[in-house]
Design a protein around this motif. Sequence first.
Motif, PDB file in Angstrom:
ATOM      1  N   PRO A  31      -1.696  19.695 -39.418  1.00 25.15           N
ATOM      2  CA  PRO A  31      -1.386  19.530 -37.996  1.00 25.15           C
ATOM      3  C   PRO A  31      -2.451  18.684 -37.293  1.00 25.15           C
ATOM      4  O   PRO A  31      -3.644  18.987 -37.359  1.00 25.15           O
ATOM      5  N   SER A  32      -1.999  17.620 -36.663  1.00 22.89           N
ATOM      6  CA  SER A  32      -2.925  16.710 -35.998  1.00 22.89           C
ATOM      7  C   SER A  32      -3.404  17.291 -34.674  1.00 22.89           C
ATOM      8  O   SER A  32      -2.689  18.046 -34.008  1.00 22.89           O
ATOM      9  N   SER A  33      -4.621  16.932 -34.297  1.00 20.67           N
ATOM     10  CA  SER A  33      -5.196  17.327 -32.999  1.00 20.67           C
ATOM     11  C   SER A  33      -5.062  16.138 -32.059  1.00 20.67           C
ATOM     12  O   SER A  33      -5.816  15.158 -32.177  1.00 20.67           O
ATOM     13  N   PRO A  34      -4.116  16.160 -31.140  1.00 22.83           N
ATOM     14  CA  PRO A  34      -3.892  14.994 -30.278  1.00 22.83           C
ATOM     15  C   PRO A  34      -5.093  14.730 -29.369  1.00 22.83           C
ATOM     16  O   PRO A  34      -5.649  15.640 -28.760  1.00 22.83           O
ATOM     17  N   ARG A  35      -5.501  13.474 -29.289  1.00 24.44           N
ATOM     18  CA  ARG A  35      -6.623  13.063 -28.436  1.00 24.44           C
ATOM     19  C   ARG A  35      -6.142  12.351 -27.176  1.00 24.44           C
ATOM     20  O   ARG A  35      -6.926  12.141 -26.257  1.00 24.44           O
ATOM     21  N   SER A  36      -4.913  11.950 -27.165  1.00 25.12           N
ATOM     22  CA  SER A  36      -4.342  11.317 -25.978  1.00 25.12           C
ATOM     23  C   SER A  36      -2.923  11.826 -25.813  1.00 25.12           C
ATOM     24  O   SER A  36      -2.264  12.182 -26.791  1.00 25.12           O
ATOM     25  N   PRO A  37      -2.456  11.889 -24.578  1.00 31.21           N
ATOM     26  CA  PRO A  37      -1.099  12.402 -24.351  1.00 31.21           C
ATOM     27  C   PRO A  37      -0.047  11.493 -24.956  1.00 31.21           C
ATOM     28  O   PRO A  37      -0.155  10.261 -24.905  1.00 31.21           O
ATOM     29  N   ALA A  38       0.963  12.087 -25.534  1.00 34.74           N
ATOM     30  CA  ALA A  38       2.074  11.315 -26.079  1.00 34.74           C
ATOM     31  C   ALA A  38       2.968  10.780 -24.975  1.00 34.74           C
ATOM     32  O   ALA A  38       3.591   9.728 -25.120  1.00 34.74           O
ATOM     33  N   ALA A  39       3.018  11.501 -23.866  1.00 38.06           N
ATOM     34  CA  ALA A  39       3.801  11.073 -22.709  1.00 38.06           C
ATOM     35  C   ALA A  39       3.205  11.760 -21.474  1.00 38.06           C
ATOM     36  O   ALA A  39       2.688  12.882 -21.563  1.00 38.06           O
ATOM     37  N   PRO A  40       3.227  11.087 -20.325  1.00 39.79           N
ATOM     38  CA  PRO A  40       3.681   9.701 -20.135  1.00 39.79           C
ATOM     39  C   PRO A  40       2.580   8.706 -20.461  1.00 39.79           C
ATOM     40  O   PRO A  40       1.406   9.069 -20.555  1.00 39.79           O
ATOM     41  N   ASN A  41       2.951   7.465 -20.583  1.00 42.41           N
ATOM     42  CA  ASN A  41       1.977   6.390 -20.766  1.00 42.41           C
ATOM     43  C   ASN A  41       1.448   6.017 -19.372  1.00 42.41           C
ATOM     44  O   ASN A  41       1.903   5.081 -18.717  1.00 42.41           O
ATOM     45  N   ARG A  42       0.481   6.804 -18.939  1.00 44.53           N
ATOM     46  CA  ARG A  42       0.035   6.704 -17.552  1.00 44.53           C
ATOM     47  C   ARG A  42      -0.560   5.339 -17.199  1.00 44.53           C
ATOM     48  O   ARG A  42      -0.264   4.812 -16.112  1.00 44.53           O
ATOM     49  N   PRO A  43      -1.408   4.701 -18.029  1.00 48.47           N
ATOM     50  CA  PRO A  43      -1.892   3.359 -17.665  1.00 48.47           C
ATOM     51  C   PRO A  43      -0.766   2.363 -17.430  1.00 48.47           C
ATOM     52  O   PRO A  43      -0.813   1.568 -16.483  1.00 48.47           O
ATOM     53  N   LEU A  44       0.248   2.406 -18.300  1.00 50.40           N
ATOM     54  CA  LEU A  44       1.374   1.494 -18.102  1.00 50.40           C
ATOM     55  C   LEU A  44       2.120   1.803 -16.815  1.00 50.40           C
ATOM     56  O   LEU A  44       2.517   0.891 -16.069  1.00 50.40           O
ATOM     57  N   LEU A  45       2.317   3.103 -16.525  1.00 50.02           N
ATOM     58  CA  LEU A  45       3.016   3.473 -15.296  1.00 50.02           C
ATOM     59  C   LEU A  45       2.226   3.065 -14.054  1.00 50.02           C
ATOM     60  O   LEU A  45       2.813   2.610 -13.054  1.00 50.02           O
ATOM     61  N   LEU A  46       0.909   3.245 -14.099  1.00 50.11           N
ATOM     62  CA  LEU A  46       0.094   2.840 -12.945  1.00 50.11           C
ATOM     63  C   LEU A  46       0.195   1.342 -12.713  1.00 50.11           C
ATOM     64  O   LEU A  46       0.303   0.879 -11.565  1.00 50.11           O
ATOM     65  N   ALA A  47       0.146   0.557 -13.794  1.00 50.45           N
ATOM     66  CA  ALA A  47       0.276  -0.894 -13.650  1.00 50.45           C
ATOM     67  C   ALA A  47       1.656  -1.275 -13.127  1.00 50.45           C
ATOM     68  O   ALA A  47       1.797  -2.186 -12.282  1.00 50.45           O
ATOM     69  N   MET A  48       2.687  -0.597 -13.615  1.00 46.62           N
ATOM     70  CA  MET A  48       4.040  -0.904 -13.148  1.00 46.62           C
ATOM     71  C   MET A  48       4.196  -0.573 -11.671  1.00 46.62           C
ATOM     72  O   MET A  48       4.858  -1.304 -10.923  1.00 46.62           O
ATOM     73  N   TRP A 107       0.828  -1.211   0.000  1.00 44.09           N
ATOM     74  CA  TRP A 107       0.000   0.000   0.000  1.00 44.09           C
ATOM     75  C   TRP A 107       0.868   1.270   0.000  1.00 44.09           C
ATOM     76  O   TRP A 107       0.600   2.222  -0.738  1.00 44.09           O
ATOM     77  N   GLY A 108       1.878   1.294   0.827  1.00 42.30           N
ATOM     78  CA  GLY A 108       2.727   2.488   0.900  1.00 42.30           C
ATOM     79  C   GLY A 108       3.433   2.778  -0.415  1.00 42.30           C
ATOM     80  O   GLY A 108       3.455   3.913  -0.901  1.00 42.30           O
ATOM     81  N   LEU A 109       4.046   1.728  -1.023  1.00 40.44           N
ATOM     82  CA  LEU A 109       4.748   1.939  -2.302  1.00 40.44           C
ATOM     83  C   LEU A 109       3.779   2.327  -3.417  1.00 40.44           C
ATOM     84  O   LEU A 109       4.091   3.192  -4.248  1.00 40.44           O
ATOM     85  N   CYS A 110       2.603   1.711  -3.466  1.00 36.77           N
ATOM     86  CA  CYS A 110       1.642   2.029  -4.518  1.00 36.77           C
ATOM     87  C   CYS A 110       1.128   3.460  -4.387  1.00 36.77           C
ATOM     88  O   CYS A 110       1.027   4.198  -5.381  1.00 36.77           O
ATOM     89  N   LEU A 111       0.776   3.851  -3.142  1.00 41.41           N
ATOM     90  CA  LEU A 111       0.273   5.220  -2.963  1.00 41.41           C
ATOM     91  C   LEU A 111       1.339   6.246  -3.338  1.00 41.41           C
ATOM     92  O   LEU A 111       1.048   7.251  -3.995  1.00 41.41           O
ATOM     93  N   LEU A 112       2.583   5.994  -2.925  1.00 38.02           N
ATOM     94  CA  LEU A 112       3.661   6.928  -3.260  1.00 38.02           C
ATOM     95  C   LEU A 112       3.910   6.955  -4.766  1.00 38.02           C
ATOM     96  O   LEU A 112       4.067   8.016  -5.377  1.00 38.02           O
ATOM     97  N   GLY A 113       3.956   5.772  -5.382  1.00 34.16           N
ATOM     98  CA  GLY A 113       4.200   5.727  -6.820  1.00 34.16           C
ATOM     99  C   GLY A 113       3.086   6.345  -7.630  1.00 34.16           C
ATOM    100  O   GLY A 113       3.331   7.073  -8.603  1.00 34.16           O
ATOM    101  N   TRP A 114       1.812   6.063  -7.218  1.00 37.27           N
ATOM    102  CA  TRP A 114       0.696   6.659  -7.955  1.00 37.27           C
ATOM    103  C   TRP A 114       0.659   8.167  -7.800  1.00 37.27           C
ATOM    104  O   TRP A 114       0.254   8.878  -8.722  1.00 37.27           O
ATOM    105  N   LEU A 115       1.084   8.653  -6.649  1.00 37.13           N
ATOM    106  CA  LEU A 115       1.142  10.100  -6.462  1.00 37.13           C
ATOM    107  C   LEU A 115       2.181  10.728  -7.395  1.00 37.13           C
ATOM    108  O   LEU A 115       1.946  11.767  -8.010  1.00 37.13           O
TER     109      LEU A 115
END
Length: 511
Positions: A408-425, A27-35
Amino acid sequence: MNSLYDEFRIAVHSVWNRRWLALAVAWGLCLLGWLVVALIPNSYESKARISVEMQSILSDKVGVDARERKKNMERVQETLASTINLEKVVRGTALNESVSSDRELAGKVEMLRKSVQIKSEKDNLFEIIATSSASNLSDAENAVLSRDIVQKMIDIFVEENLSGDRDETSQTIKFLDAQLAQREKELQEAEQKRVQFETENLGLLPGIGSISQRLEAARAEQSQIDSQLSQASASLAALNGQLAGTPSSIATPGVAGGGGARAQLSQAQSTLAAARARGWTDSHPDVTAMKNEIAALRVQAAKEPAGGGGYRTPNPAYSSLQSMRAERQATVAALQARKNALQADMAQLASKQTLEPGIAAEMSRINRDHEVLKDQYNKLLTDREQIKLRGQVESETDSVKFRVIDPPSSPRSPAAPNRPLLLAMVLFAGIGGGVGTAFAIGHLQTSYPTASKLEKASGLPVIGSVSQVLTSVQRAARGRKLRLFYGTSGALFGVFGMLMIVEFIQRGMVA
């Protein structure tokens, strides 16, 4: 194999006995990492591709070749990300709203320098990439800002290639006009100086060119005249010899006597004179035959009696030779007169060159300066006309074509960071950290999970082991704790799922 299995069971048992510690660490590592992941700003990236075609038959004819076109494109690519152009981007986008001083403007320019990329895929294909991650803007505003930056870069790209070349051509023509006016003024002054010098030294500088040049020309002309005079004198001498051997009159026979040898001799001599007048030489076959005939007729004429009842008439051959001699005498006299005049001029020029060597040198210097200024003026005039023609070709024809392949493209999702992947990691790292912590603490304590471990450590035989015996109250308490553990562990995965849902909701709001 049984040993490995036993070790695995011991490790799992050790972790399970300290499951609450493992869960707390997770819990401690996840809360800190997600923050930390939540504090990372989203970066939105916009891309565009443009094609630049510089193909014109006429432009090739006036000096705009492929090498120069490629050089121009490289120059544009290098200068597009310059400080001046980036300042234009800041002024033309939402970045200008947070700029209140030159220092802040410089900071925005440096930020753009790192977030803007210009790639050359081919000789005429460019890709512009802009990334926006301003912390004072929302995700939607960052997405719009990245697209606006790319659009502004495209506008500057077009401006650099169209108006930039025209401005450069206009400035070059103005510079050449100023240089032409200056050279024209200097050329007029040089011409006036030359005319004034020739007027002041009119008696010492006749003709065109320096005294040495005129002497050399006079010597060359005298050599030609000497050759012509020699040929004319030889021709005159040969004609005088022929005239001396030709009688001035011939005897013409009377009616009763008919034609004699003397009449035939006169006729043959007349024919020979006419042939030589046409330019035939003594080696000509007809001339040789005539000379043989004349020799035979002279022998016959000597045998005929003088008088013979005829009368004498002027010899036509003698008259023709006299006319030719007068013409050649006139030619020799004219050549001799021209030779005398040239010798007099050469003597005069030689005396002037001896008396006034400085004047000739000064005249040579004035002529040289005049020729240099004239050559420079003509070269500048040619360059100006060529540049003017090139500017008209580039501005009035389709020598440069811009085409936006991908807007010029209109971005619909952020190019960085890959937040779902980071949350899972972070989730997997927290669970791994908790399990690892429980396993490490279990190994640090001096306890023996099995009888074999105790027997191996003590070196004494172990008679037996007593299993744990729980009462019904202890089993009920353990069941409650186990349900609480499962609930707490599920809450950890629930928080992860909620964070993933929030992330995709935010992306949907940007779109």
